[in-house]
Design a protein around this motif. Structure first.
Motif: not given
Length: 137
Positions: A38-51, A65-73
């Motif tokens: 299933p697709s996420d309820p809102f668009e998420i652009e995860p941070p880039v990991s250096t590991e 737990l999804l957390i959007g840029a606007d703080g939506a969860r």
């Protein structure tokens, strides 16, 4: 003079039937073997990991737990306000305290908004947390 009347072919449909059968079998194979998430309820652009990436499938005891840029969860694909999120996580934590929570946060999320979520999780006693990130190329 006698003309030979050749009967015209009835069509090339007989040659198409095996091709259609093969295509339908391939379609059924890909429908059964593919996993549709299933697709996420809102668009998420995860941070880039250096590991280095550590690919692992989610365990059945994990929740995301999804957390959007606007703080939506959203918890496991369902958008929730702060109160309902707290209730769901408290009930989930009470069932099995050793469960792990995966957090998929947007890269544009401020540290303050992320810290609010971490304080909420700490208050509920959730200690096993994995932060999901995109591997660096």
């Amino acid at each position: 003079m006698k003309f030979v009347h050749r009967s015209e072919r009835t069509g090339n449909d007989e040659q198409l039937i095996p091709l259609i059968n093969v295509i339908f079998l391939m379609l059924i194979f890909f429908m059964l073997s593919g996993r549709i998430a299933p697709s996420d309820p809102f668009e998420i652009e995860p941070p880039v990991s250096t590991e280095a990436p550590q690919a692992q499938a989610p365990e059945p005891r994990q929740r995301t737990l999804l957390i959007g840029a606007d703080g939506a969860r959203a918890l496991d694909g369902e958008a929730l306000d702060a109160q309902r999120l707290r209730e769901r996580l408290a009930a989930w934590r009470q069932d099995d305290p050793e469960r792990e929570l995966r957090i998929k946060a947007d890269a544009g999320l401020t540290a303050r908004q992320f810290q609010e979520t971490l304080v909420l999780l700490r208050g509920l006693g959730i200690e096993r947390i994995t932060l999901l990130a995109t591997p660096a190329n």
